[in-house]
Design an enzyme around this catalytic site. Structure first.
Site, PDB file in Angstrom:
ATOM      1  N   ARG A 101     -18.107  -9.862   2.309  1.00 56.27           N
ATOM      2  CA  ARG A 101     -18.140  -8.452   1.902  1.00 56.27           C
ATOM      3  C   ARG A 101     -19.168  -8.163   0.815  1.00 56.27           C
ATOM      4  O   ARG A 101     -19.119  -7.108   0.181  1.00 56.27           O
ATOM      5  CB  ARG A 101     -16.744  -8.005   1.459  1.00 56.27           C
ATOM      6  CG  ARG A 101     -15.648  -8.207   2.490  1.00 56.27           C
ATOM      7  CD  ARG A 101     -15.874  -7.461   3.798  1.00 56.27           C
ATOM      8  NE  ARG A 101     -14.690  -7.543   4.658  1.00 56.27           N
ATOM      9  CZ  ARG A 101     -14.635  -7.003   5.860  1.00 56.27           C
ATOM     10  NH1 ARG A 101     -15.693  -6.373   6.390  1.00 56.27           N
ATOM     11  NH2 ARG A 101     -13.539  -7.119   6.598  1.00 56.27           N
TER      12      ARG A 101
ATOM     13  N   SER B 292       2.385   4.637   1.193  1.00 54.58           N
ATOM     14  CA  SER B 292       2.775   4.978   2.560  1.00 54.58           C
ATOM     15  C   SER B 292       2.626   6.468   2.798  1.00 54.58           C
ATOM     16  O   SER B 292       3.169   7.281   2.041  1.00 54.58           O
ATOM     17  CB  SER B 292       4.232   4.577   2.792  1.00 54.58           C
ATOM     18  OG  SER B 292       4.718   5.203   3.965  1.00 54.58           O
ATOM     19  N   GLY B 293       1.924   6.819   3.846  1.00 56.44           N
ATOM     20  CA  GLY B 293       1.813   8.217   4.241  1.00 56.44           C
ATOM     21  C   GLY B 293       3.056   8.716   4.954  1.00 56.44           C
ATOM     22  O   GLY B 293       3.154   9.891   5.302  1.00 56.44           O
TER      23      GLY B 293
ATOM     24  N   ARG C 209       0.063  13.951   8.614  1.00 59.06           N
ATOM     25  CA  ARG C 209      -1.088  13.159   8.173  1.00 59.06           C
ATOM     26  C   ARG C 209      -2.066  12.829   9.290  1.00 59.06           C
ATOM     27  O   ARG C 209      -3.167  12.343   9.028  1.00 59.06           O
ATOM     28  CB  ARG C 209      -0.610  11.868   7.529  1.00 59.06           C
ATOM     29  CG  ARG C 209       0.020  10.932   8.538  1.00 59.06           C
ATOM     30  CD  ARG C 209      -0.051   9.492   8.138  1.00 59.06           C
ATOM     31  NE  ARG C 209       0.859   8.712   8.966  1.00 59.06           N
ATOM     32  CZ  ARG C 209       1.200   7.466   8.708  1.00 59.06           C
ATOM     33  NH1 ARG C 209       0.737   6.870   7.654  1.00 59.06           N
ATOM     34  NH2 ARG C 209       2.011   6.824   9.508  1.00 59.06           N
TER      35      ARG C 209
ATOM     36  N   ARG D  30      -9.301 -19.096  -2.991  1.00 58.17           N
ATOM     37  CA  ARG D  30      -9.977 -19.551  -1.782  1.00 58.17           C
ATOM     38  C   ARG D  30     -10.196 -18.384  -0.826  1.00 58.17           C
ATOM     39  O   ARG D  30     -11.304 -18.216  -0.289  1.00 58.17           O
ATOM     40  CB  ARG D  30      -9.133 -20.633  -1.086  1.00 58.17           C
ATOM     41  CG  ARG D  30      -9.850 -21.307   0.050  1.00 58.17           C
ATOM     42  CD  ARG D  30      -8.963 -22.336   0.739  1.00 58.17           C
ATOM     43  NE  ARG D  30      -9.731 -23.217   1.603  1.00 58.17           N
ATOM     44  CZ  ARG D  30      -9.218 -24.228   2.287  1.00 58.17           C
ATOM     45  NH1 ARG D  30      -7.919 -24.506   2.186  1.00 58.17           N
ATOM     46  NH2 ARG D  30      -9.985 -24.960   3.070  1.00 58.17           N
TER      47      ARG D  30
ATOM     48  N   GLU E 298       0.831  -1.201   0.000  1.00 54.58           N
ATOM     49  CA  GLU E 298       0.000   0.000   0.000  1.00 54.58           C
ATOM     50  C   GLU E 298       0.868   1.254   0.000  1.00 54.58           C
ATOM     51  O   GLU E 298       1.988   1.253   0.512  1.00 54.58           O
ATOM     52  CB  GLU E 298      -0.858  -0.026   1.282  1.00 54.58           C
ATOM     53  CG  GLU E 298      -1.891   1.080   1.358  1.00 54.58           C
ATOM     54  CD  GLU E 298      -2.464   1.267   2.768  1.00 54.58           C
ATOM     55  OE1 GLU E 298      -2.297   0.362   3.611  1.00 54.58           O
ATOM     56  OE2 GLU E 298      -3.072   2.330   2.999  1.00 54.58           O
TER      57      GLU E 298
ATOM     58  N   ASN F 103     -13.761 -16.322   0.350  1.00 48.77           N
ATOM     59  CA  ASN F 103     -14.093 -15.968   1.735  1.00 48.77           C
ATOM     60  C   ASN F 103     -14.391 -14.474   1.849  1.00 48.77           C
ATOM     61  O   ASN F 103     -15.376 -14.067   2.469  1.00 48.77           O
ATOM     62  CB  ASN F 103     -12.924 -16.345   2.653  1.00 48.77           C
ATOM     63  CG  ASN F 103     -13.211 -16.000   4.098  1.00 48.77           C
ATOM     64  OD1 ASN F 103     -14.144 -16.522   4.711  1.00 48.77           O
ATOM     65  ND2 ASN F 103     -12.458 -15.075   4.654  1.00 48.77           N
TER      66      ASN F 103
END
Lengths: 234, 234, 234, 234
Positions: free
Chosen positions: B188, B91-92, B161, B179, B89, B183
């Site tokens: 979701r 990064s801040g 931030r 798999r 992801e 899930n």
């Protein structure tokens, strides 16, 4: 409007634990169908050092701690990256977020110096310190006021919370085994004894240091071996 | 001040994938030292249905997708709960957060009705709709202004931030096997065909529906078996 | 009685893969919202070295290989200890075990010298070599004869197989990401360049060496960084 | 030659545990910042039923058991497939395998009837029963004699053991959390109450039944909810 609260620390409390140094040994000695029950302190320390040095990691997985935490969301987001763990966290969908916000103490370094990949942090000057205090206080208060305003108008918690900043506190429990904990400590502390030094954010290091305190007191021989072997997970 | 941007959607794009329906079969047929290469379409669909119904989950783990996403932090926090995945992801700490914020569309239900554990969501009235639009726009702008102000005064990104709300966007990649994806979809999405219905937040369901679209197009037989068998992961 | 076959090797073949060195970089660069697409070879190698040295492990998890294997059961038992992987193996319940058995080549060291925790292996003498060849051939044949005899009398495969020794071959597929693969290689090879040397059994090292060959050819920059940084998983 | 021993059972003993039904509730109630400490027995049972039915799995992960086992290798191979666990097992490289072998009792069904994917098992006739007893006894004795012979000639344990059949016993410890345990029980028992029935081999079902006994006595409310909700893991 509800009074809001500012904190500069994190909460970490031992809720439950499984195992001890003797269990690490008993699990490892299963490989030779022994229990290690007859070993004296020095022999036990030596054996755990051997496991750590030779990266026999599984024996450490049979021991675990459950820890209660209260941390800002930006710390929670880093904690949740540690996948070999079980985390039960307060839900902003099912319950109202409390008006508790993080605001750093004056000693917290504010200035990032150096190039990408090799930053160091330094203290801010008086103006910068004051500015951070002021802005975080002001922004947190304003956000919580908006949050409560939306709730009062009947907006669902899961929508209203969208205005809350990442310095708002959340809480919950993490269960983590010793092998995964040692990996967390190696990444989330910046210790002089570490072979490969972590670059943690100040606030998660506060949390990691408290985890380390429980680790040291509940599993002293394992902790000593972790320290002696460069603070890396086996 | 930088102009900020509002979005009501999420981005999800297929970056990479491994395997296909035939691979699921090949992996499963390894148990009887066959490959399944000689099966026709109906036989292949029947066999994958059998695997799904009897909960033979491992064959589905050999297939995976890497997906690029852009989501608000409150969605990211839910996505990160899916531990059997790999997430990289933005990064801040290492880069400045963009001024992109989530603001729901008018159709997004705003009102939570019913008792704990059995909520349903309903549309808000015109006032509530307008209020949410107004407050989120206003609060996001104010927060980003504070964020930029702190950066301009030399405050480190990881400190500045802290004022940003959880409706700010983040981005990154998730690699997830079929798999674990099934899930995720079972939890979701709130689908009529599901044996056990999920209670997802509206915004992560948007993301899950786009994941489901790629799942359906890249692994059509597996997807059909998922649908046929109550939408639970094997 | 069916003729049985003796082997001294293992089979490992690349069945499928996901990603390449460029993907490792793309995943890592997501942290600063870049792709790394503009980097030249030297820059790419340098960046992957940096990830490896600083133990940024997640980017390597987005790449994986699926490998077909044929190994004796005593090797399979060691392979199955690597939990971060997906293994689909031939079943002795659903299909008849083939009469294929492991018998070491003459070079395989047979003699264990030294004290517990610090063994080394040495060549056997001519008598020992011959004895191992003879006994394994004889015992494998006798066992397979008993196995077939039980099957002929209608005994279920899952019962009849109980007589088969652990040098009988099994087969299947393993899907493993690069981070988990590097951990496997660090433990299952005894390489001079390793900071912490593994103590693998000869036969699983045969398998690991073949895995390493595919790793080196499919992900050359990642492999070079693994070699350069002491052959430990990040 | 050492006398060898035959067994028809498995050993499973509780070595350690973490948590209880109240902890499951405390972990789950963290989502609403409560502890559940004020609930009476009926409320606690109802709440755990709700968690199980709605597939809230994480609260069950905070509880775990460490179990000592003695099983034949063919059972060990099935047990090791359960990756969400930590297993420390006796090593045939570091210690001599004991001469203890599995031989089924007369009641153990020996005959497999029906087509692939839909087998049932039935009792063997007197001849088949006797044959299995005879062959397993004979083959185990012959194999252990070869094993000891090789050891006496100085052959390393890791080579000598290659002659041993998969009905030889191994031992060790498994630590498994309740969520993973429930998944194991759903697959490794063939219970009438199960929504989706497992097809376990007789011998691992023996082991699973003993695990279930400890589960039921240490976590009675969780066990009741597991039974009530179709014996599938949440």
């Amino acid at each position: 409007m509800t009074d809001i609260q500012f904190r500069s620390d994190v909460t970490l409390q031992l809720d439950d634990k499984m195992g001890d140094d003797a269990k690490v040994i008993r699990m490892a000695k299963a490989s030779i169908k022994k229990t290690g029950g007859d070993m004296d302190e020095a022999a036990r320390q030596g054996f755990i050092n051997f496991l750590m040095r030779e990266r026999h990691g599984v024996p450490f997985e049979h021991c675990a701690m459950t820890l209660y935490f209260e941390v800002p969301i930006f710390v929670m987001r880093q904690l949740a990256k540690h996948r070999i763990s079980s985390i039960s966290e307060a839900s902003g969908r099912y319950t109202q977020m409390d008006g508790v916000f993080y605001r750093p103490v004056a000693q917290r370094p504010l200035i990032q110096v150096g190039r990408a990949g090799a930053y160091t942090f330094q203290q801010g000057n008086a103006y910068q310190d004051g500015l951070v205090q002021y802005v975080l206080a002001h922004a947190s208060e304003a956000a919580y006021q908006e949050y409560e305003g939306l709730l009062e108008q009947g907006i669902a918690r899961e929508v209203a919370r969208m205005v809350l900043p990442v310095n708002v506190y959340t809480s919950g429990y993490i269960t983590i085994n010793l092998r995964s904990l040692m990996n967390l400590l190696s990444l989330r502390t910046a210790n002089e004894n570490a072979t490969i030094k972590g670059h943690p954010q100040y606030e998660i290091e506060l949390l990691a240091q408290r985890m380390e305190m429980y680790f040291a007191s509940e599993f002293p021989l394992t902790y000593a071996a972790f320290e002696k072997n460069g603070r890396t997970a086996p």
